[in-house]
Scaffold this motif. Sequence first.
Motif, PDB file in Angstrom:
ATOM      1  N   PRO A 133     -79.790  11.787   1.803  1.00 44.27           N
ATOM      2  CA  PRO A 133     -79.189  13.002   2.363  1.00 44.27           C
ATOM      3  C   PRO A 133     -78.924  14.033   1.273  1.00 44.27           C
ATOM      4  O   PRO A 133     -78.871  13.713   0.081  1.00 44.27           O
ATOM      5  CB  PRO A 133     -77.874  12.494   2.974  1.00 44.27           C
ATOM      6  CG  PRO A 133     -77.553  11.270   2.196  1.00 44.27           C
ATOM      7  CD  PRO A 133     -78.870  10.641   1.828  1.00 44.27           C
ATOM      8  N   GLU A 134     -78.769  15.272   1.674  1.00 45.06           N
ATOM      9  CA  GLU A 134     -78.469  16.336   0.723  1.00 45.06           C
ATOM     10  C   GLU A 134     -77.111  16.109   0.080  1.00 45.06           C
ATOM     11  O   GLU A 134     -76.219  15.477   0.661  1.00 45.06           O
ATOM     12  CB  GLU A 134     -78.483  17.690   1.435  1.00 45.06           C
ATOM     13  CG  GLU A 134     -79.814  18.055   2.050  1.00 45.06           C
ATOM     14  CD  GLU A 134     -79.734  19.359   2.826  1.00 45.06           C
ATOM     15  OE1 GLU A 134     -78.611  19.911   2.941  1.00 45.06           O
ATOM     16  OE2 GLU A 134     -80.782  19.823   3.310  1.00 45.06           O
ATOM     17  N   LEU A 135     -76.954  16.654  -1.117  1.00 44.47           N
ATOM     18  CA  LEU A 135     -75.703  16.477  -1.865  1.00 44.47           C
ATOM     19  C   LEU A 135     -74.480  16.997  -1.108  1.00 44.47           C
ATOM     20  O   LEU A 135     -73.431  16.343  -1.116  1.00 44.47           O
ATOM     21  CB  LEU A 135     -75.817  17.158  -3.235  1.00 44.47           C
ATOM     22  CG  LEU A 135     -74.703  16.846  -4.239  1.00 44.47           C
ATOM     23  CD1 LEU A 135     -74.643  15.338  -4.508  1.00 44.47           C
ATOM     24  CD2 LEU A 135     -74.934  17.609  -5.537  1.00 44.47           C
ATOM     25  N   PRO A 136     -74.551  18.158  -0.432  1.00 43.99           N
ATOM     26  CA  PRO A 136     -73.379  18.604   0.351  1.00 43.99           C
ATOM     27  C   PRO A 136     -72.974  17.610   1.432  1.00 43.99           C
ATOM     28  O   PRO A 136     -71.788  17.436   1.719  1.00 43.99           O
ATOM     29  CB  PRO A 136     -73.826  19.935   0.947  1.00 43.99           C
ATOM     30  CG  PRO A 136     -74.890  20.422   0.032  1.00 43.99           C
ATOM     31  CD  PRO A 136     -75.604  19.196  -0.445  1.00 43.99           C
ATOM     32  N   VAL A 137     -73.965  16.949   2.049  1.00 43.93           N
ATOM     33  CA  VAL A 137     -73.666  15.956   3.088  1.00 43.93           C
ATOM     34  C   VAL A 137     -72.937  14.771   2.463  1.00 43.93           C
ATOM     35  O   VAL A 137     -71.957  14.257   3.031  1.00 43.93           O
ATOM     36  CB  VAL A 137     -74.963  15.495   3.782  1.00 43.93           C
ATOM     37  CG1 VAL A 137     -74.680  14.352   4.748  1.00 43.93           C
ATOM     38  CG2 VAL A 137     -75.607  16.661   4.522  1.00 43.93           C
TER      39      VAL A 137
ATOM     40  N   GLY B  66     -66.934  14.698   9.330  1.00 40.13           N
ATOM     41  CA  GLY B  66     -67.979  13.939   9.990  1.00 40.13           C
ATOM     42  C   GLY B  66     -68.817  14.809  10.901  1.00 40.13           C
ATOM     43  O   GLY B  66     -70.042  14.632  10.994  1.00 40.13           O
ATOM     44  N   GLN B  67     -68.166  15.763  11.575  1.00 33.33           N
ATOM     45  CA  GLN B  67     -68.895  16.680  12.442  1.00 33.33           C
ATOM     46  C   GLN B  67     -69.856  17.544  11.638  1.00 33.33           C
ATOM     47  O   GLN B  67     -71.008  17.761  12.031  1.00 33.33           O
ATOM     48  CB  GLN B  67     -67.908  17.558  13.209  1.00 33.33           C
ATOM     49  CG  GLN B  67     -68.553  18.483  14.214  1.00 33.33           C
ATOM     50  CD  GLN B  67     -68.446  19.950  13.817  1.00 33.33           C
ATOM     51  OE1 GLN B  67     -67.831  20.283  12.802  1.00 33.33           O
ATOM     52  NE2 GLN B  67     -69.036  20.808  14.600  1.00 33.33           N
ATOM     53  N   ARG B  68     -69.410  17.994  10.474  1.00 31.45           N
ATOM     54  CA  ARG B  68     -70.287  18.801   9.627  1.00 31.45           C
ATOM     55  C   ARG B  68     -71.477  17.983   9.128  1.00 31.45           C
ATOM     56  O   ARG B  68     -72.596  18.486   9.029  1.00 31.45           O
ATOM     57  CB  ARG B  68     -69.515  19.378   8.444  1.00 31.45           C
ATOM     58  CG  ARG B  68     -68.294  20.236   8.790  1.00 31.45           C
ATOM     59  CD  ARG B  68     -68.534  21.198   9.919  1.00 31.45           C
ATOM     60  NE  ARG B  68     -69.674  22.076   9.704  1.00 31.45           N
ATOM     61  CZ  ARG B  68     -70.263  22.790  10.654  1.00 31.45           C
ATOM     62  NH1 ARG B  68     -69.811  22.711  11.902  1.00 31.45           N
ATOM     63  NH2 ARG B  68     -71.291  23.560  10.375  1.00 31.45           N
ATOM     64  N   CYS B  69     -71.238  16.717   8.814  1.00 31.91           N
ATOM     65  CA  CYS B  69     -72.340  15.842   8.385  1.00 31.91           C
ATOM     66  C   CYS B  69     -73.360  15.686   9.505  1.00 31.91           C
ATOM     67  O   CYS B  69     -74.577  15.689   9.260  1.00 31.91           O
ATOM     68  CB  CYS B  69     -71.813  14.466   7.973  1.00 31.91           C
ATOM     69  SG  CYS B  69     -70.910  14.426   6.419  1.00 31.91           S
ATOM     70  N   GLY B  70     -72.868  15.522  10.735  1.00 30.69           N
ATOM     71  CA  GLY B  70     -73.769  15.359  11.862  1.00 30.69           C
ATOM     72  C   GLY B  70     -74.632  16.583  12.104  1.00 30.69           C
ATOM     73  O   GLY B  70     -75.785  16.476  12.514  1.00 30.69           O
ATOM     74  N   VAL B  71     -74.080  17.767  11.845  1.00 27.80           N
ATOM     75  CA  VAL B  71     -74.840  19.003  12.021  1.00 27.80           C
ATOM     76  C   VAL B  71     -75.863  19.168  10.901  1.00 27.80           C
ATOM     77  O   VAL B  71     -77.017  19.544  11.139  1.00 27.80           O
ATOM     78  CB  VAL B  71     -73.885  20.214  12.075  1.00 27.80           C
ATOM     79  CG1 VAL B  71     -74.662  21.526  12.070  1.00 27.80           C
ATOM     80  CG2 VAL B  71     -73.007  20.132  13.312  1.00 27.80           C
TER      81      VAL B  71
END
Length: 326
Positions: A71-75, A180-185
């Motif tokens: 996954p990307e670093l921000p995730v 978690g919601q931001r990760c899902g997006v």
Amino acid sequence: MTVHEGKTSAASPNRVPALWVALGAASLSVSAVLITLADVSAPTAAFYRCALALIPLAPFVLRDVLRHGLPELPVVGMALLGGSFLGIDYLMWNVSIADVGAGIATVLVNMQVVLFPLVMWAVAGVRPARRFVAAIPILLVGVALAGGVVGPGPAGGNAVRGTLLSLAAALAYSGYLYFGQRCGVRAPRHFATPVFLATAAAAVMSGVVGTATSGIAFDLGPESWLCLALVALFGQAIGWLLVGYGLPRLDPALSSTLLLLQPIGAALLGAVVLDEVPTATQLAGCAAVLVTVWVTALGGSRAAGRRRARKPEAAREDAVQESSCG
């Protein structure tokens, strides 16, 4: 293909996710009872719940990486930060279990369904609907009754502290849901990796706080190890994987209803296994909390459905946000 066969194949994709969510909610409902039976300190229970869960989660992470890459670093950062909130949630909630009982503590921590929109308002500027504001006074009364702050409380417990800690745990859990919601997006294809990273961060948070306070116990008896292993497997790894898989594939109104199996199951298990029978006042408070949470989540689901009907391209983000009601 006959008409009957067409109906069956159209309905089956909806039944299967519903079954996963129901099984996941039932799996999560055993957590409080198992933590009570483990008979260890709150930091010890929180640490092992997360640390041991990393073992069954690892194969799913490997599958994620092999299929979709890293996954990307921000995730990664958001998952770790959300896991820190999850660790705080577990630490406070474990104390509240001893204060108000396994079933009541699980009912109270489900206040996150209403607290999460308030967190989104404070952090992201997303103004909550009027139904959330209208629900707050009813929920406060229900919480006071369920926790034993008003009327007869749990024998040998601390009703005020347990209720406040359950609400604080729900607020911390709302922080976990936000990230978690931001990760899902940002990374919808990575199914297990954010859960693994958040669980690892929660283990670190619990270990650090536990070491600085009461300590993390290692010389545990066989029964304690068994209970902690079971809560890690069912109350962390399996429960959240099942719920996380099923929720985005379900109508949010149905998922909100199915997730109420968790506090209801915990209350029933607490009564049967631990002989924690709530008073009539506490039962009335539990009913007020559960009904208000359900009605509030149902209203949010319908509003999200109307938004998706107007803007189909927003469907995925709305589905992820609604899934956080678990």
